[in-house]
Design a protein around this motif. Structure first.
Motif, PDB file in Angstrom:
ATOM      1  N   MET A  16       0.834  -1.201   0.000  1.00  0.00           N
ATOM      2  CA  MET A  16       0.000   0.000   0.000  1.00  0.00           C
ATOM      3  C   MET A  16       0.871   1.255   0.000  1.00  0.00           C
ATOM      4  O   MET A  16       0.524   2.252  -0.635  1.00  0.00           O
ATOM      5  N   TRP A  39      -4.835   4.016  -8.851  1.00  0.00           N
ATOM      6  CA  TRP A  39      -5.811   4.596  -7.945  1.00  0.00           C
ATOM      7  C   TRP A  39      -6.710   5.612  -8.636  1.00  0.00           C
ATOM      8  O   TRP A  39      -7.874   5.779  -8.241  1.00  0.00           O
ATOM      9  N   ARG A  89      -8.720   5.571  -2.225  1.00  0.00           N
ATOM     10  CA  ARG A  89      -7.382   5.152  -1.801  1.00  0.00           C
ATOM     11  C   ARG A  89      -7.237   5.263  -0.284  1.00  0.00           C
ATOM     12  O   ARG A  89      -6.670   4.371   0.363  1.00  0.00           O
ATOM     13  N   ARG A 107      -9.589   5.013   1.971  1.00  0.00           N
ATOM     14  CA  ARG A 107     -10.353   3.952   2.628  1.00  0.00           C
ATOM     15  C   ARG A 107      -9.599   2.629   2.587  1.00  0.00           C
ATOM     16  O   ARG A 107      -9.502   1.912   3.586  1.00  0.00           O
ATOM     17  N   MET A 108      -9.056   2.293   1.417  1.00  0.00           N
ATOM     18  CA  MET A 108      -8.294   1.051   1.292  1.00  0.00           C
ATOM     19  C   MET A 108      -7.021   1.102   2.140  1.00  0.00           C
ATOM     20  O   MET A 108      -6.637   0.089   2.756  1.00  0.00           O
ATOM     21  N   TYR A 109      -6.389   2.269   2.194  1.00  0.00           N
ATOM     22  CA  TYR A 109      -5.165   2.393   2.979  1.00  0.00           C
ATOM     23  C   TYR A 109      -5.450   2.153   4.462  1.00  0.00           C
ATOM     24  O   TYR A 109      -4.699   1.462   5.148  1.00  0.00           O
ATOM     25  N   LYS A 132      -7.937   0.424   5.728  1.00  0.00           N
ATOM     26  CA  LYS A 132      -8.321  -0.976   5.935  1.00  0.00           C
ATOM     27  C   LYS A 132      -7.107  -1.911   5.916  1.00  0.00           C
ATOM     28  O   LYS A 132      -7.029  -2.855   6.704  1.00  0.00           O
ATOM     29  N   CYS A 148      -9.770  -4.750   7.487  1.00  0.00           N
ATOM     30  CA  CYS A 148     -10.606  -5.579   6.619  1.00  0.00           C
ATOM     31  C   CYS A 148     -10.569  -7.020   7.117  1.00  0.00           C
ATOM     32  O   CYS A 148      -9.500  -7.569   7.393  1.00  0.00           O
ATOM     33  N   ASN A 173     -13.316  -2.941  -4.468  1.00  0.00           N
ATOM     34  CA  ASN A 173     -13.226  -3.785  -3.282  1.00  0.00           C
ATOM     35  C   ASN A 173     -11.783  -4.239  -3.089  1.00  0.00           C
ATOM     36  O   ASN A 173     -10.958  -4.132  -4.003  1.00  0.00           O
ATOM     37  N   PRO A 174     -11.446  -4.764  -1.924  1.00  0.00           N
ATOM     38  CA  PRO A 174     -10.060  -5.177  -1.666  1.00  0.00           C
ATOM     39  C   PRO A 174      -9.551  -6.271  -2.595  1.00  0.00           C
ATOM     40  O   PRO A 174      -8.342  -6.331  -2.861  1.00  0.00           O
ATOM     41  N   VAL A 188      -7.817  -4.748  -5.344  1.00  0.00           N
ATOM     42  CA  VAL A 188      -6.516  -4.221  -4.913  1.00  0.00           C
ATOM     43  C   VAL A 188      -5.500  -5.357  -4.838  1.00  0.00           C
ATOM     44  O   VAL A 188      -4.352  -5.212  -5.266  1.00  0.00           O
TER      45      VAL A 188
END
Length: 354
Positions: free
Chosen positions: A217, A226, A294, A296-298, A300, A313, A328-329, A332
């Protein structure tokens, strides 16, 4: 930890025994899916359910709750007394058990614990249940496919019986009073191992097993991926609505029509919402979808782990089902897998050239 065996026929008796002293919340059929709801009839409980539409998070952190009431004229504040019912969450999957532990780390174990969350959490017993993964489950890729703690009882279906893991006295007493407990035999242990193997084998093997996700990440934080990924976002916040670990909230003061009294209310919010990072003066620190997705994913996959030691997550797959544009993850993970494979190929070619 104690391990015992009960017959499958004893399960309704166990449920009724809990209902005698607690409000019982369990998975039930609801339209085309399943939800957690208050149970009046033990026969409504479904334990072989796929992932519920939403998690049981709302029983600890409601989507809207009054924190206190106030009088504008007298400048008085009155604490709002919530009606806490002793409750049993029955039939919780390992991913959701892990999710509750993540919430505990924030609302119970932090420097400033949340009294509203704590009151509900301490009044709740949790009975977990083993499950079979659906197509979109990826809890095995984020170390959340097992729940070594976080429950009072855990049931694993062995066909005509259940393997029961016991971790609290309160739940053990009800279990003992309502069922015919017996020690596990070699046959029971063999059935338990077989059930575990079936579950492990049922996961979708096409979901990449990516190592060092948190590091990746950071490594690819500025990648063009992204921009494309975030540009799909519809700002609907469905992902946060169904996520078992999303904990962002907004605080609103709601005045009565005469503006003399009011109440302060906490409501769920989402970092994917366009207004979330807007501050006084109108500046928005994450004004575009790219930055919000980005971020939000970072959080999680990296930020929460740095502070608490585990990803936020839990791989339940609800966001995979809810998002209409495939954010969704898992996507990623596929991106990271492609990047690491490409890097490995380039590294090999460079070594060969030498």
């Amino acid at each position: 930890m104690l391990y015992r065996i009960i017959d499958a026929d004893d399960l309704p008796s166990l449920i009724r025994a809990f209902m005698d002293s607690y409000e019982l919340v369990a998975p039930v059929k609801h339209g085309p899916g399943y939800i957690f709801d208050v149970i009046d009839d033990p026969s409504d409980v479904v334990l072989d359910y796929p992932t519920t539409i939403a998690s049981p998070k709302k029983y600890f952190l409601p989507s809207e709750e009054t924190l206190f009431k106030f009088d504008v004229a007298s400048n008085d504040v009155v604490d709002f007394e919530i009606d806490i019912k002793p409750r049993v969450l029955f039939g919780v999957h390992p991913c959701d058990l892990n999710a509750i532990e993540r919430l505990d780390a924030v609302f119970l174990d932090s420097r400033y614990g949340d009294p509203y969350y704590r009151a509900r959490r301490e009044a709740t017993l949790i009975v977990g249940v083993g499950c079979m993964p659906t197509q979109n489950c990826f809890c095995h890729r984020v170390d959340a496919d097992e729940a070594p703690r976080g429950y009072d009882l855990f049931l694993q279906d062995l066909g005509d019986r259940y393997w029961v893991s016991i971790s609290s006295v309160a739940a053990a007493e009800i279990l003992e009073e309502s069922t015919h407990l017996r020690e596990a035999t070699d046959e029971d242990r063999a059935l338990f191992a077989a059930a575990t193997h079936r579950r492990t084998a049922a996961f979708d093997g096409s979901i990449p097993n990516v190592q060092d996700i948190a590091m990746l990440m950071d490594t690819y934080h500025s990648d063009p991926f992204w921009a494309e990924f975030g540009s799909r976002c519809l700002n609907c916040t469905a992902c946060a609505a169904v996520c078992p670990t999303c904990m962002c909230f907004d605080i609103k003061d709601i005045l009565s029509p005469d503006a003399k009294t009011g109440e302060r209310v906490r409501v769920w919010d989402s970092c994917n919402s366009p207004h979330f990072a807007r501050v006084a003066g109108g500046h928005n620190f994450r004004a575009d979808e790219r930055g919000r997705v980005r971020h939000r994913m970072y959080h999680k996959l990296n930020g929460f782990k740095v502070k608490h030691g585990s990803m936020l997550c839990v791989g339940c797959g609800r966001c995979v089902n809810a998002c209409k544009v495939n954010i969704n993850p898992i996507e990623v993970f596929k991106f990271f897998d492609e990047k690491t494979r490409s890097s490995a190929v380039l590294s090999k070619e460079a070594n060969d050239a030498e």
